[in-house]
Design an enzyme around this catalytic site. Sequence first.
Site, PDB file in Angstrom:
ATOM      1  N   GLY A 235       0.786  -1.232   0.000  1.00 18.19           N
ATOM      2  CA  GLY A 235       0.000   0.000   0.000  1.00 18.19           C
ATOM      3  C   GLY A 235       0.813   1.275   0.000  1.00 18.19           C
ATOM      4  O   GLY A 235       0.255   2.357   0.175  1.00 18.19           O
ATOM      5  N   GLU A 269       4.985  -6.092   1.373  1.00 18.84           N
ATOM      6  CA  GLU A 269       4.268  -6.621   0.196  1.00 18.84           C
ATOM      7  C   GLU A 269       3.891  -5.509  -0.768  1.00 18.84           C
ATOM      8  O   GLU A 269       2.706  -5.279  -1.028  1.00 18.84           O
ATOM      9  CB  GLU A 269       2.974  -7.319   0.648  1.00 18.84           C
ATOM     10  CG  GLU A 269       3.146  -8.437   1.636  1.00 18.84           C
ATOM     11  CD  GLU A 269       1.806  -8.923   2.217  1.00 18.84           C
ATOM     12  OE1 GLU A 269       0.766  -8.256   1.998  1.00 18.84           O
ATOM     13  OE2 GLU A 269       1.807  -9.949   2.882  1.00 18.84           O
ATOM     14  N   PRO A 270       4.859  -4.790  -1.319  1.00 16.94           N
ATOM     15  CA  PRO A 270       4.510  -3.689  -2.215  1.00 16.94           C
ATOM     16  C   PRO A 270       4.110  -4.194  -3.601  1.00 16.94           C
ATOM     17  O   PRO A 270       4.691  -5.144  -4.107  1.00 16.94           O
ATOM     18  CB  PRO A 270       5.819  -2.905  -2.322  1.00 16.94           C
ATOM     19  CG  PRO A 270       6.873  -3.952  -2.169  1.00 16.94           C
ATOM     20  CD  PRO A 270       6.317  -4.984  -1.216  1.00 16.94           C
ATOM     21  N   ARG A 272       2.111  -1.599  -6.154  1.00 13.50           N
ATOM     22  CA  ARG A 272       2.174  -0.341  -6.890  1.00 13.50           C
ATOM     23  C   ARG A 272       3.543   0.341  -6.808  1.00 13.50           C
ATOM     24  O   ARG A 272       4.032   0.884  -7.801  1.00 13.50           O
ATOM     25  CB  ARG A 272       1.113   0.609  -6.340  1.00 13.50           C
ATOM     26  CG  ARG A 272       0.880   1.855  -7.173  1.00 13.50           C
ATOM     27  CD  ARG A 272       0.063   2.882  -6.399  1.00 13.50           C
ATOM     28  NE  ARG A 272      -1.080   2.291  -5.744  1.00 13.50           N
ATOM     29  CZ  ARG A 272      -2.264   2.129  -6.329  1.00 13.50           C
ATOM     30  NH1 ARG A 272      -2.449   2.524  -7.566  1.00 13.50           N
ATOM     31  NH2 ARG A 272      -3.269   1.572  -5.673  1.00 13.50           N
ATOM     32  N   CYS A 342     -19.397   2.364 -24.825  1.00 16.47           N
ATOM     33  CA  CYS A 342     -20.715   2.935 -24.545  1.00 16.47           C
ATOM     34  C   CYS A 342     -21.002   3.000 -23.060  1.00 16.47           C
ATOM     35  O   CYS A 342     -21.867   2.278 -22.549  1.00 16.47           O
ATOM     36  CB  CYS A 342     -21.796   2.077 -25.201  1.00 16.47           C
ATOM     37  SG  CYS A 342     -21.689   2.147 -26.960  1.00 16.47           S
ATOM     38  N   TYR A 371      -2.120  -2.263 -11.571  1.00 17.43           N
ATOM     39  CA  TYR A 371      -3.586  -2.283 -11.665  1.00 17.43           C
ATOM     40  C   TYR A 371      -4.062  -1.710 -12.998  1.00 17.43           C
ATOM     41  O   TYR A 371      -5.112  -1.082 -13.075  1.00 17.43           O
ATOM     42  CB  TYR A 371      -4.210  -1.557 -10.452  1.00 17.43           C
ATOM     43  CG  TYR A 371      -3.671  -2.101  -9.149  1.00 17.43           C
ATOM     44  CD1 TYR A 371      -4.050  -3.367  -8.715  1.00 17.43           C
ATOM     45  CD2 TYR A 371      -2.736  -1.388  -8.400  1.00 17.43           C
ATOM     46  CE1 TYR A 371      -3.523  -3.907  -7.557  1.00 17.43           C
ATOM     47  CE2 TYR A 371      -2.205  -1.921  -7.237  1.00 17.43           C
ATOM     48  CZ  TYR A 371      -2.604  -3.173  -6.825  1.00 17.43           C
ATOM     49  OH  TYR A 371      -2.073  -3.701  -5.685  1.00 17.43           O
TER      50      TYR A 371
HETATM   51  C1  LIG Z   1      -3.096  -5.588  -2.883  1.00 22.54           C
HETATM   52  C2  LIG Z   1      -2.279  -6.069  -1.759  1.00 22.54           C
HETATM   53  C3  LIG Z   1      -0.974  -5.604  -1.588  1.00 22.54           C
HETATM   54  C4  LIG Z   1      -0.333  -4.557  -2.471  1.00 22.54           C
HETATM   55  O1  LIG Z   1      -0.918  -3.300  -2.429  1.00 22.54           O
HETATM   56  P1  LIG Z   1      -0.190  -2.075  -3.199  1.00 22.54           P
HETATM   57  O2  LIG Z   1      -1.059  -0.920  -2.922  1.00 22.54           O
HETATM   58  O3  LIG Z   1      -0.128  -2.416  -4.640  1.00 22.54           O
HETATM   59  O4  LIG Z   1       1.173  -1.956  -2.599  1.00 22.54           O
HETATM   60  C5  LIG Z   1      -0.230  -6.152  -0.563  1.00 22.54           C
HETATM   61  N1  LIG Z   1      -0.746  -7.096   0.273  1.00 22.54           N
HETATM   62  C6  LIG Z   1      -2.008  -7.558   0.137  1.00 22.54           C
HETATM   63  C7  LIG Z   1      -2.505  -8.578   1.073  1.00 22.54           C
HETATM   64  C8  LIG Z   1      -2.812  -7.059  -0.879  1.00 22.54           C
HETATM   65  O5  LIG Z   1      -4.063  -7.523  -0.999  1.00 22.54           O
END
Ligand SMILES: *Cc1c(COP(=O)(O)O)cnc(C)c1O
Length: 420
Positions: A235, A269-270, A272, A342, A371
């Site tokens: 995130g 867990e990146p 984006r 449309c 995404y």
């Molecule tokens: C989607 C997700 C992420 C990655 O989120 P980003 O905003 O892309 O960094 C990490 N961990 C889990 C569990 C997710 O569902």
Amino acid sequence: MGESLLGVSNAVFERVAQVVGTPTYVYSAAAIRHQWTALADAVAAVSHRVHYSVKANSNLAILGLLRDLGAGVDIVSGGELARVLRAGFSGPDIVFSGVGKTASELEGALTADVGLVNVESEVEFDALSAVAARLGKLVRVGIRVNPDVTTDTHPHTQTGHKGMKFGVPLHRAEQLAVRMAQTPRIRLCGVGMHLGSQITDPTSYQTGAARLCNLVDAIRSHGIDTLESLDIGGGFAVSHGDTNALDLHALAAGVAPMLKRTGLRLLIEPGRLIIGNAGVLLTRVVYRKSASDHSFLIVDAGMNDFMRPMLYQAFHDIDVVSSGDVHRDAEPGRVDVVGPICESGDYQALDRLLEPVGAGGLLAIRGAGAYGFSMSSTYNSRPRAAEVLVDNTRFGIIRRREKLDDLWRDESVTPIWMDD
Ligand SMILES: *Cc1c(COP(=O)(O)O)cnc(C)c1O
């Protein structure tokens, strides 16, 4: 990212559009490596592992590139499991998250010996222990906690506060941990959270991590000594339009002391952050059209190709790569950049000030690496876009444009009757 977009010149974008057509996603290997290194530098002082979140962009070539950099992966479905195995990752590289893992997905995960299954509810844990018993396998599990932290992001991308479907409520996590410790074939290896996406404030992570650390203390007070990792999720915001990126050094400084005190390894867990700004969507202007006081650029990328503007009202910068058919004296002006579908929600940008551009012009929608393709569909029977990777001066196709007969490959004009 240097003067030219992603370190890729307009000439290369033009060449890609000529050879591969449009719409096409273009990713820069250099930009991905740059982001990887920036993150690794920021968290270097803490024992850690980066698990790239596959759902952001799951192309096999992107996964291969990240595997070569030493990444692990975070997956959320059996399909993603199959993909990462295909890209050469092995069990211990994989963290399996998600609220609705089915019994067959859990079976697949155990068969692949994934490094960590993040459990999001007591009922999921029951299902998991049943699968473990059936297969006679030991499972390494984590508890994904909902730490009740409110974030500053779009409502659709918040996941970490009370009353959402994600994670085990904080006050029930300790009890679940005790049950896990008493269950055969279950090894409780981690606690974790995932707060949402495009989060700019490092204190959200600090608050959440502090709650996880209290939980770690509580779990250990029961004599449970199997914990190895603390997962703060993904995130991390990247800069998009007028939104700033998350300060990774502030993030690391905020959580490092807690990690050191617990002696646990940091997992992140990146998605984006790694790939978002390392990709653009190239799209051609089909028509320039005026209606009352509005100018429209009708482009060949629709919401089926890139959903983020419509789904999240996301702002993406747009660069004019080449201007196409414009008058010599044309001035920059405000336009709506819309797709051919449309639906009135089918737009890429509204009321945007752009350099003069007309039919045949080429645009690059920035920040489309995450995404983008992974959320695309074939709505309106539009084959999905091609994907291209640029590395140094070369570019290569990493997904060919979908063909028309791909669209109905699994359909049948005559029903395949099943009950006679
Ligand atoms: C989607 C997700 C992420 C990655 O989120 P980003 O905003 O892309 O960094 C990490 N961990 C889990 C569990 C997710 O569902």
